[in-house]
Design a protein around this motif. Sequence first.
Motif, short mmCIF file in Angstrom:
data_model
loop_
_atom_site.label_atom_id
_atom_site.label_comp_id
_atom_site.label_asym_id
_atom_site.label_seq_id
_atom_site.Cartn_x
_atom_site.Cartn_y
_atom_site.Cartn_z
N SER A 180 0.88 -1.19 0.10
CA SER A 180 -0.06 0.01 0.00
C SER A 180 0.74 1.26 -0.14
CB SER A 180 -1.05 0.06 1.24
OG SER A 180 -0.31 0.45 2.31
N HIS A 181 2.06 1.35 0.63
CA HIS A 181 2.95 2.51 0.29
C HIS A 181 3.13 2.86 -0.97
CE1 HIS A 181 6.78 0.01 -0.11
NE2 HIS A 181 7.05 1.29 -0.41
N ALA A 182 3.12 2.06 -1.84
CA ALA A 182 3.37 2.45 -3.26
C ALA A 182 2.55 3.49 -3.81
CB ALA A 182 3.54 1.23 -4.31
N LEU A 185 4.28 6.83 -0.71
CA LEU A 185 5.51 7.25 -0.43
C LEU A 185 6.44 7.58 -1.86
CD1 LEU A 185 7.97 7.42 1.75
CD2 LEU A 185 8.47 5.19 1.03
N HIS A 186 6.13 6.66 -2.69
CA HIS A 186 6.82 6.82 -4.08
C HIS A 186 6.26 7.40 -5.27
CE1 HIS A 186 9.46 3.98 -2.10
NE2 HIS A 186 8.92 2.91 -2.16
N THR A 187 5.21 8.27 -4.80
CA THR A 187 4.31 8.74 -5.96
C THR A 187 4.61 10.33 -6.41
OG1 THR A 187 2.68 9.46 -4.39
CG2 THR A 187 2.56 7.33 -5.40
N GLY A 261 14.55 -7.80 -6.85
CA GLY A 261 14.06 -7.61 -5.40
C GLY A 261 15.25 -7.26 -4.73
N ARG A 262 15.00 -7.61 -3.31
CA ARG A 262 15.88 -7.19 -2.34
C ARG A 262 16.11 -8.55 -1.36
NH1 ARG A 262 14.42 -0.82 -1.69
NH2 ARG A 262 12.25 -1.79 -1.90
N ALA A 263 17.48 -8.12 -0.63
CA ALA A 263 17.59 -9.16 0.55
C ALA A 263 17.99 -8.12 1.53
CB ALA A 263 18.85 -10.09 0.18
N GLN A 339 13.95 6.95 -0.61
CA GLN A 339 12.54 7.02 -0.10
C GLN A 339 12.28 6.06 1.16
OE1 GLN A 339 10.24 7.43 -3.44
NE2 GLN A 339 11.12 9.33 -4.31
N ASP A 340 12.70 4.80 0.50
CA ASP A 340 12.19 3.73 1.44
C ASP A 340 13.18 3.73 2.87
OD1 ASP A 340 10.32 2.35 0.46
OD2 ASP A 340 11.46 1.41 -1.14
N ARG A 341 14.51 3.87 2.65
CA ARG A 341 15.44 3.86 3.71
C ARG A 341 15.10 4.94 4.72
NH1 ARG A 341 20.15 6.10 3.51
NH2 ARG A 341 19.94 6.46 1.44
FE LIG Z 1 9.21 1.29 -1.26
#
Ligand SMILES: [Fe+2]
Length: 423
Positions: A180-182, A185-187, A261-263, A339-341
């Motif tokens: 849902s943050h998409a 936060l990233h808009t 993706g991420r780890a 932004q995420d960090r």
């Molecule tokens: Fe994100």
Amino acid sequence: MLSKEDNEFACRVGPGTPMGELFRRFWLPAMLPDELPHADCPPVRLRLLGEDLVAFRDSNNKIGVVEAHCPHRGASLYFGRNEECGIRCVYHGWKFDVDGNCVDMPSEPPESNFKDKIHITAYPTAVHGGLIWVYMGPEHLRAELPQLEWTQVPESHRSVSKWYQETNYLQGYEGDIDSSHASFLHTYLDPAASPSNDGSAIDPKQKALDKAPKIVVNDTDYGFRYGARRTIGEGTYNWRVTQALLPTYSLIPFIRFPAGGRAWIPVDDNRTMTFYISYHPDRPLIDQDLAMRRTGRAFPPELIPGTFIPKRNMTNDYLLDREVQRTTTYTGIWGVNDQDRAIQESMGPIYDRGKEHLGTSDLAIITARKRLLNLARELQQGIEPFPASHGDVYRVRAMDVNTPVDNFDAVIASHGSGLGAKM
Ligand SMILES: [Fe+2]
Ligand code: FES
């Protein structure tokens, strides 16, 4: 919400902690091969799961990861000489090979066999998927390397970045499975101005319309997958299906490769190494791919040269630009990863989850915590984590698709192999 006890249980990863023991059952990505560029290169400090280690590449190109402190009187082997198949402590010359054996002890008489009794902790290493991995668990339970698709493609088809985040691993991982943050936060303030090639099937304008996706979770043997369903028109839905692979991998929804993706790998309780992977299964990555990511701002953070510390960090408010925030983007902070960090670090290194108020959109986060806590509790009872010994269960993809189908299981079934299901 997590009780104080469960929050501690979930976040503490040092030796002897239940979650630390769970992580020690898995191979963990820890370094980029460039950090140890050639045989006998300078050793590197490595901190993993709260343990101070030193990594080195010996004369035969074997990679050693050993405890940092010399067992003689505790000097750090980071200052050591990496020479002739071993690392030599510069205090009194004791020397250790990649398996932790003391192979020379020049400070003792030649007839002494003292050195044969001295060993240091040395963890097995592997080069896999363009990264150096470490296994810190019991030798007789040595895990299988996870066959995530990005680990299986040629070097040229993949890019991997690494940086530090100043939070516990769980805060980062929770961000990856928080669809849902998409919508926030990233808009961009004007969705029409959003880069169209951000890898999502959903038009940014439509994403902005339905900010409360319906979340459906399926447990799987590797962790879980979840679908976030947004209504984008009469009888049409956008499904973003994210893969959450234990202990802390994510595969982010996309409509086209390159994707990835991420780890989230714990350095200790308060710090995390983030690995950000992008790959194409069928062809080498090209400059255009990187340019597209830059346009979409889905780019790894710029780092302070010679470090894995992002240039945009908490000491400079992530170079937040209030004018950009007022006129252009939701945050005023430049890139998706930054932004995420920024927002995850703003919660503090270990957020007190007793204070949170979770809603329906947080279902995947609740699931991730439950799965991790259950695995760690089962391990305390002697039940080993299934995916640690089954590297093949990681062969799945995420997906992002528009469809008239409103039922998650039907979406997974109808989109068949490689899209949200096993390849
Ligand atoms: Fe994100
Ligand atoms: S402390 Fe390392 S050799 Fe003495």
